[in-house]
Design an enzyme around this catalytic site. Structure first.
Site, PDB file in Angstrom:
ATOM      1  N   HIS A   1       0.888  -1.354   0.051  1.00  0.00           N
ATOM      2  CA  HIS A   1      -0.181  -0.028  -0.082  1.00  0.00           C
ATOM      3  C   HIS A   1       1.034   1.222  -0.012  1.00  0.00           C
ATOM      4  O   HIS A   1       1.712   1.633   1.069  1.00  0.00           O
ATOM      5  CB  HIS A   1      -0.829   0.204   1.454  1.00  0.00           C
ATOM      6  CG  HIS A   1      -2.016  -0.874   1.210  1.00  0.00           C
ATOM      7  ND1 HIS A   1      -3.173  -0.977   2.035  1.00  0.00           N
ATOM      8  CD2 HIS A   1      -2.182  -1.888   0.207  1.00  0.00           C
ATOM      9  CE1 HIS A   1      -3.896  -1.886   1.628  1.00  0.00           C
ATOM     10  NE2 HIS A   1      -3.653  -2.498   0.666  1.00  0.00           N
TER      11      HIS A   1
ATOM     12  N   TYR B   1      -8.989   5.196   7.693  1.00  0.00           N
ATOM     13  CA  TYR B   1      -8.809   5.711   9.049  1.00  0.00           C
ATOM     14  C   TYR B   1      -9.876   6.874   9.157  1.00  0.00           C
ATOM     15  O   TYR B   1      -9.776   7.984   8.740  1.00  0.00           O
ATOM     16  CB  TYR B   1      -7.616   6.292   9.474  1.00  0.00           C
ATOM     17  CG  TYR B   1      -6.578   5.070   9.591  1.00  0.00           C
ATOM     18  CD1 TYR B   1      -5.627   4.860   8.748  1.00  0.00           C
ATOM     19  CD2 TYR B   1      -6.237   4.596  11.002  1.00  0.00           C
ATOM     20  CE1 TYR B   1      -4.798   3.868   8.637  1.00  0.00           C
ATOM     21  CE2 TYR B   1      -5.215   3.738  10.799  1.00  0.00           C
ATOM     22  CZ  TYR B   1      -4.423   3.189  10.117  1.00  0.00           C
ATOM     23  OH  TYR B   1      -3.592   2.348  10.133  1.00  0.00           O
TER      24      TYR B   1
ATOM     25  N   PRO C   1      -3.157   0.776  18.720  1.00  0.00           N
ATOM     26  CA  PRO C   1      -2.734  -0.084  17.384  1.00  0.00           C
ATOM     27  C   PRO C   1      -2.974   0.944  16.376  1.00  0.00           C
ATOM     28  O   PRO C   1      -2.771   0.565  15.344  1.00  0.00           O
ATOM     29  CB  PRO C   1      -3.964  -1.194  17.296  1.00  0.00           C
ATOM     30  CG  PRO C   1      -4.761  -0.761  18.346  1.00  0.00           C
ATOM     31  CD  PRO C   1      -4.377  -0.178  19.423  1.00  0.00           C
TER      32      PRO C   1
ATOM     33  N   LYS D   1       1.889   0.002  14.750  1.00  0.00           N
ATOM     34  CA  LYS D   1       3.650   0.049  14.958  1.00  0.00           C
ATOM     35  C   LYS D   1       3.968  -1.048  16.087  1.00  0.00           C
ATOM     36  O   LYS D   1       4.849  -1.306  16.216  1.00  0.00           O
ATOM     37  CB  LYS D   1       3.834   1.440  15.754  1.00  0.00           C
ATOM     38  CG  LYS D   1       3.854   2.481  14.947  1.00  0.00           C
ATOM     39  CD  LYS D   1       5.019   2.630  14.193  1.00  0.00           C
ATOM     40  CE  LYS D   1       4.828   3.617  12.930  1.00  0.00           C
ATOM     41  NZ  LYS D   1       4.580   2.905  11.561  1.00  0.00           N
TER      42      LYS D   1
ATOM     43  N   TYR E   1       4.256   6.571   9.368  1.00  0.00           N
ATOM     44  CA  TYR E   1       3.430   5.598   9.133  1.00  0.00           C
ATOM     45  C   TYR E   1       4.374   4.387   8.450  1.00  0.00           C
ATOM     46  O   TYR E   1       4.142   3.426   8.950  1.00  0.00           O
ATOM     47  CB  TYR E   1       2.228   5.966   8.453  1.00  0.00           C
ATOM     48  CG  TYR E   1       1.141   5.042   8.318  1.00  0.00           C
ATOM     49  CD1 TYR E   1       0.288   4.706   9.369  1.00  0.00           C
ATOM     50  CD2 TYR E   1       0.984   3.953   7.447  1.00  0.00           C
ATOM     51  CE1 TYR E   1      -0.689   3.901   9.231  1.00  0.00           C
ATOM     52  CE2 TYR E   1       0.160   2.859   7.051  1.00  0.00           C
ATOM     53  CZ  TYR E   1      -0.767   2.773   8.403  1.00  0.00           C
ATOM     54  OH  TYR E   1      -1.596   1.863   8.278  1.00  0.00           O
TER      55      TYR E   1
END
Ligand code: FAD
Ligand code: PHB
Length: 392
Positions: A72, A201, A293, A297, A385
């Site tokens: 991704h 998200y 979460p 990570k 990220y």
């Protein structure tokens, strides 16, 4: 029994470390309280940083993640139903994450351990550590009615947040920091196609939602829920109704509903134990730190810890150089605190807190609106990220 390094826990931290040490010619024994099916069946992490994927390749277990992992190069954030896209590849010079379930990572680690003859003892009950502050540490456990003992040079606690290793350090020697969040995550797995090709998200006034996946035909979806909610209060229908509402109108039409075959609630916590070494005991992974979460990570941090620790053991056994072992907590904690900060920040930005007033809500919306427009803000988000380089 005897080993150079005794490892407690056969989760990602324990098994990545076992492979790293085995590759350096160091004799390890891994002790795990549960059985192999349990460890391989646990549905947890889904997003691998590049460093973690590279580690799998380095250990010669990368063939399946290269074939089946979903790369991704971006993600979508959504504010009260309004989506915007963050392009990791563009912002971080080709950076990306790989969606590949923790249970698949565990299967790859365990199959290679079989081939390489790495010794893992499952079903080890009542594990106790002793002699950690001397030169001859040992680990004892029971299997059935038999008591066993492993003498070793060092013990590494990779036994998660509730394990015995951190608890073996005297309380007055422990330096810990903790934040517990006033909500949990309800997650489901369902064999339906994901509603988007990348993760979403969503910050919604009713609470956070996350659309993730395990494959093009398997969805992994999460909802922020009350800390004391019970799984049986959430029928599949209630889950999908709430998920459709929070994820936003532009994706609702693409949601394919289906029966869940896994449903669980995880509490959210930030935790750091800075005492990552005590005598001949080292801590790695969730035994030393927990992140909520949201930033994806936890497993990646476990992998990063053991890369540093593996190098340190290789230098000790190869050249008698103890500097890496002494420096392990400092090097590991530098990365851990950065991941803690990112996970805490993203949790604060995307979740509904019980104490929030209208002002707090405006702060979240203003920051997300800034993130939507500012390349600088998106770059900061993207580089964290996809994962900071080791020793950033
Ligand atoms: P664990 O996986 O907890 O393994 C510890 C092992 O030690 C276990 O097998 C346990 O049985 C064993 N053990 C415990 N006590 C003892 C004992 N006394 N004796 C012997 N053995 C013992 N991370 C990510 O990187 N990306 C994500 O996308 C992500 N998503 C997540 C989503 C959810 C819902 C959750 C809950 C977690 C997520 N994580 C994610 C976090 C990730 O799953 C953990 O950080 C990771 O499992 C840590 O690995 P570990 O080996 O340190 O600990
Ligand atoms: C998951 O797919 O399980 C997952 C993805 C992203 C997260 C957390 C979990 O931030």
């Amino acid at each position: 029994m005897r080993a150079q390094v005794g490892i407690i826990g056969a989760g990602p931290a324990g098994m990545f470390l076992a492979h790293l040490l085995h590759a350096a010619g160091i004799k390890v024994v891994v002790l795990e309280q549960r059985d192999r099916a349990y460890v391989e069946g646990r549905v947890r992490a889904g997003v691998l940083e590049q460093t973690t994927v590279q580690l799998m390749h380095r250990l010669g277990i990368g063939a399946r993640v290269a074939r089946e992992g979903l790369v991704h190069a971006g993600t979508t954030l959504c504010v009260d139903g309004e989506p915007f896209h963050v392009d990791f590849a563009d912002l971080t010079d080709g950076g990306a994450v790989t969606v590949y379930g923790q249970s698949e990572v565990m299967k790859d680690l365990n199959l290679a351990a079989d081939d390489r003859g790495i010794r893992i003892i499952y079903g080890a009950a009542n594990v106790t550590l002793d002699g950690l502050d001397g030169d001859h540490p040992a680990v004892s456990w029971t299997k059935g009615k038999t008591m066993r003992r492993l003498a070793c040079d060092f013990v590494v606690g990779c036994d998660g947040y509730h394990g015995v290793s951190r608890a073996s350090i005297p309380a007055d020697q422990l330096k810990t920091f903790e934040r517990v969040y006033p909500f949990g995550w309800l997650g489901i797995l369902a064999d339906v196609p994901p509603c988007n090709h990348e993760l979403i998200y969503a910050n919604h006034q009713r609470g956070f939602a996350l659309a993730s996946m395990r494959s093009p035909t398997r969805s992994r979806c999460y909802l922020q829920c009350a800390a004391d909610d019970r799984v049986d209060e959430w029928s599949d229908e209630r889950f999908w109704d709430e998920f459709s509402e929070r994820i936003g109108a532009s994706f609702t039409a693409r949601i394919v509903r289906g029966p869940s075959f896994e449903k669980s609630i995880a509490p959210l916590r930030s935790f750091v134990c800075e005492t990552m070494r005590w005598g001949r005991l080292f801590l790695a992974g969730d035994a030393a730190h927990i992140v909520p979460p949201t930033g994806a990570k936890g497993m990646n941090l476990a992998a990063a810890d053991v890369i540093v620790l593996g190098e340190a053991f290789a230098a000790w056994y190869g050249a008698g150089d103890s500097s890496g072992l002494e420096d392990y907590p400092r090097r590991a904690l530098d990365r851990i605190w950065k991941a803690e900060r990112f996970s805490w920040w993203l949790t604060n930005l995307t979740h509904r807190f019980p104490h929030m007033d209208v002002f707090d809500r405006h702060m979240q919306i203003a920051e997300l609106s800034y993130l939507k427009r500012s390349r600088a803000a998106q770059t900061a988000f993207a580089e964290n990220y996809v994962g900071l380089p080791l020793d950033f």
